[in-house]
Design a protein around this motif. Structure first.
Motif, PDB file in Angstrom:
ATOM      1  N   LYS A 153      52.797  41.051  30.516  1.00 52.06           N
ATOM      2  CA  LYS A 153      53.724  41.306  29.416  1.00 52.06           C
ATOM      3  C   LYS A 153      55.087  41.744  29.903  1.00 52.06           C
ATOM      4  CE  LYS A 153      51.789  45.940  28.629  1.00 52.06           C
ATOM      5  NZ  LYS A 153      51.088  46.790  27.640  1.00 52.06           N
ATOM      6  N   TYR A 154      55.155  42.323  31.103  1.00 49.70           N
ATOM      7  CA  TYR A 154      56.451  42.726  31.644  1.00 49.70           C
ATOM      8  C   TYR A 154      57.131  41.562  32.373  1.00 49.70           C
ATOM      9  CZ  TYR A 154      54.623  47.293  30.472  1.00 49.70           C
ATOM     10  OH  TYR A 154      54.095  48.359  29.784  1.00 49.70           O
ATOM     11  N   VAL A 210      57.441  35.346  26.578  1.00 49.56           N
ATOM     12  CA  VAL A 210      57.035  36.672  26.108  1.00 49.56           C
ATOM     13  C   VAL A 210      55.646  36.618  25.481  1.00 49.56           C
ATOM     14  CG1 VAL A 210      57.569  38.518  24.495  1.00 49.56           C
ATOM     15  CG2 VAL A 210      59.412  37.445  25.809  1.00 49.56           C
ATOM     16  N   LEU A 211      55.389  35.604  24.659  1.00 47.11           N
ATOM     17  CA  LEU A 211      54.091  35.498  23.991  1.00 47.11           C
ATOM     18  C   LEU A 211      52.965  35.329  25.000  1.00 47.11           C
ATOM     19  CD1 LEU A 211      52.394  35.200  21.413  1.00 47.11           C
ATOM     20  CD2 LEU A 211      52.898  32.740  21.463  1.00 47.11           C
ATOM     21  N   GLN A 244      52.308  38.586  26.927  1.00 47.93           N
ATOM     22  CA  GLN A 244      51.611  39.577  26.108  1.00 47.93           C
ATOM     23  C   GLN A 244      50.133  39.232  25.962  1.00 47.93           C
ATOM     24  OE1 GLN A 244      52.821  42.432  24.710  1.00 47.93           O
ATOM     25  NE2 GLN A 244      54.882  42.138  25.536  1.00 47.93           N
ATOM     26  N   MET A 245      49.846  37.967  25.710  1.00 46.79           N
ATOM     27  CA  MET A 245      48.453  37.555  25.491  1.00 46.79           C
ATOM     28  C   MET A 245      47.615  37.681  26.760  1.00 46.79           C
ATOM     29  SD  MET A 245      48.070  36.839  22.287  1.00 46.79           S
ATOM     30  CE  MET A 245      49.119  38.287  22.080  1.00 46.79           C
ATOM     31  N   SER A 275      48.126  39.803  29.235  1.00 49.20           N
ATOM     32  CA  SER A 275      47.881  41.227  29.480  1.00 49.20           C
ATOM     33  C   SER A 275      46.809  41.770  28.539  1.00 49.20           C
ATOM     34  CB  SER A 275      49.174  42.024  29.306  1.00 49.20           C
ATOM     35  OG  SER A 275      50.055  41.773  30.370  1.00 49.20           O
ATOM     36  N   ARG A 276      46.727  41.195  27.359  1.00 52.10           N
ATOM     37  CA  ARG A 276      45.753  41.688  26.389  1.00 52.10           C
ATOM     38  C   ARG A 276      44.347  41.136  26.632  1.00 52.10           C
ATOM     39  NH1 ARG A 276      46.454  41.757  19.770  1.00 52.10           N
ATOM     40  NH2 ARG A 276      44.441  42.751  19.321  1.00 52.10           N
ATOM     41  N   GLY A 295      56.758  38.584  31.501  1.00 53.92           N
ATOM     42  CA  GLY A 295      57.203  37.698  30.440  1.00 53.92           C
ATOM     43  C   GLY A 295      58.652  37.926  30.078  1.00 53.92           C
ATOM     44  N   GLU A 325      48.255  44.529  33.652  1.00 52.44           N
ATOM     45  CA  GLU A 325      49.333  44.900  32.723  1.00 52.44           C
ATOM     46  C   GLU A 325      50.600  44.087  32.942  1.00 52.44           C
ATOM     47  OE1 GLU A 325      50.229  49.054  32.983  1.00 52.44           O
ATOM     48  OE2 GLU A 325      48.143  49.636  33.281  1.00 52.44           O
TER      49      GLU A 325
END
Length: 532
Positions: free
Chosen positions: A145-146, A337-338, A341-342, A344-345, A148, A142
């Motif tokens: 994304k944080y 940030v992008l 997020q990616m 973490s996903r 980032g 996780e």
């Protein structure tokens, strides 16, 4: 302990940590636009570069020690201490010279330099602990994304710092009766820092380390400081006054080398080393830090030399040259940030690291081939491309390292990545400054000889003063710059960017050697779980 926290409590803790980190990052640039007024009020033109250098030295050299302390003592306790130190330093900076010369401290300018060093003592902890605490709050699957958001913090601070510093300096006088506007540059930290401290005191858990009871190796810490302080000072010295071959520069570098060798020998025999050298046996830690070191230099080379090109080749004002860095900063925010997020996903960080490197190299290639008559808008586009490529370097290399080491070594490993980024930037920008100076000396000898500080003034206006080697000398530039000077600077900066391309390419090549490991879904010791 974080298992007992709700998601809301974790986010509020994160908010406090990022706000504190923002203050540390902001103070790397906010002072730059206030320096001319500070120098005027405190009569300290001969020492103005040390206002930036004192903060840089302290905030760089103490990062590894804070990382070790985070492996020994509760993170919450350390975060509270470093925020308080930073706020005390900020308040003292705002008071510098208010009461005239002081015993042991000297005049107002000397006071400001010393107090900036105290600020840096806290700033080092703000940088180091932010990534460590985020690692405590969120498991690697996780965390991207944080983390980032840390890139967004740095990108935002680099834009807001010079603007806010100029605003407060030029228009802040009178906001508080009897207080000069430049002092608000430091006082603005106090309410924001108090807010960050409230978040930390209210929501942050203790975050105790898994191994306690050991004492800090004070001799190793002393040797580390005796090695790093003269190294960073030597890199920051004005090479027009203290060239690489001068006795002072060589003496500082020799002393640094001896102390660092003794530090390594001590660490290899210590029961509780500040940096466990066994970490270098980890292929992720080893390769990622090589890449971080090289990319840290590429990043600072990018932001330092573009304003010089803008002023001395395109002939724009120093203010407009500073504004030109905004697209690059926004690109860093977007890319960071992008990518976070990616990852973490989907759970794969290496693809984004390599992809970001390709984008960065493309942007640098465009910058290195800019003609002298390139448009201002086109340079902004090139900088935005570079920023997007740099974005993933902020969170992902640190994430890969954290995912590959056991929690008892998390503080050391994380702070090492931050240190290698900062020291890589300091070393490579000093060397790039030499490339620029030598090229200018060949193309236009008079330019190099007159250079002793005009580029530093340009950098102070654009917000990059803390990182600028003082040998980056230039004529004042502007619309009246002669064609010969414009051509000399264009040639020199193109050569500099060719070196930056080599650094970025080597960093990209090192990234290939970073193993792709599944991201853990927990922070427990042991084999990582497969994420996603």
């Amino acid at each position: 302990m974080t298992e007992t926290l709700s998601h809301r409590e974790k986010l509020l803790t994160l908010a406090g940590v990022l706000l504190a980190m923002f203050l540390g990052a902001l103070d790397q640039t906010i002072v730059s636009t206030a320096l001319p007024r500070i120098v005027e009020d405190l009569n300290g033109l001969d020492r103005f570069t040390w206002v930036a250098t004192a903060y840089l030295v302290a905030s760089t050299t103490l990062v590894p020690i804070y990382g070790k302390l985070a492996d020994m003592y509760p993170r919450r306790t350390l975060e509270i201490i470093v925020v308080i130190i930073f706020l005390i330093g900020s308040a003292l900076c705002g008071l510098a010279g208010e009461f005239g010369p002081l015993p042991l401290l000297g005049d107002g300018m000397n006071q400001l330099v010393i107090f900036r060093g105290i600020q840096g003592l806290g700033g080092a902890g703000l940088f180091a602990l932010a990534f460590i605490i985020i690692a405590d709050l969120f498991p690697p699957a996780e965390r991207g994304k944080y983390q980032g958001f840390t890139g967004a913090v740095f990108g935002t601070s680099s834009v807001l710092g010079p603007f806010l510093g100029g605003l407060l300096t030029d228009h802040g006088t009178g906001w508080i009766p009897g207080v000069a506007g430049w002092r608000l540059v430091f006082y603005v930290n106090l309410p924001l820092g108090a807010l960050a401290l409230w978040f930390i005191l209210t929501y942050m858990p203790k975050l105790a380390p898994q191994e306690t009871g050991k004492r800090l190796d004070y001799l190793a810490a002393l040797l580390l400081l005796l090695g790093l302080v003269p190294l960073v000072v030597a890199l920051q010295l004005n090479k027009a006054t203290y060239p690489w071959t001068s006795p002072i520069t060589l003496g500082l570098l020799a002393g640094a080398t001896v102390a660092l060798v003794l530090f390594v020998l001590r660490s290899l025999r210590s029961d509780n080393p500040i940096l466990a050298f066994s970490l270098f046996e980890n292929p992720v830690f080893r390769a990622a830090n090589v890449a971080i070191f090289l990319l840290g230099g590429a990043f600072l080379g990018l932001v330092i030399f573009v304003p010089l090109f803008m002023v001395n080749v395109l002939g724009v004002s120093a203010t407009k040259a500073g504004i030109s860095l905004i697209p690059q900063s926004l690109g860093v925010v977007t890319g960071s940030v992008l990518a976070g997020q990616m990852v973490s996903r989907f759970g794969h960080y290496k693809y984004w690291m390599l992809g970001g490197g390709v984008v960065l190299l493309a942007g640098l290639g465009l910058l290195a081939t800019m003609p002298e008559d390139v448009s201002y808008t086109r340079v902004l586009v090139y900088l935005a491309i570079c920023g997007i490529g740099l974005g993933p370097t902020m969170p992902l290399y640190t994430l890969a390292i954290q995912n590959a080491v056991e929690p008892p070594l998390m503080g050391q490993a994380t702070s090492a990545s931050q240190f290698f980024r900062q020291i890589g930037g300091a070393i490579t920008t000093a060397l790039l400054g030499t490339v620029l100076t030598l090229t200018l000396a060949q193309a236009l000898p008079a330019t190099a000889e007159t250079a002793a500080g005009a580029a530093s003034r340009t950098a102070a206006t654009t917000g990059e003063g803390p990182a600028l080697p003082s040998e980056l000398a230039s004529t004042p530039g502007g619309a009246g710059t002669s064609p010969a000077v414009r051509h000399a600077f264009s040639t020199a900066i193109q050569r500099v960017y060719l070196v930056v391309i080599v650094l970025a390419a080597l960093g990209w090549a090192a990234t290939w050697f970073v193993p792709e490991r599944p991201l853990r879904k927990t922070n427990e010791v042991g084999e990582p779980d497969v994420a996603g």
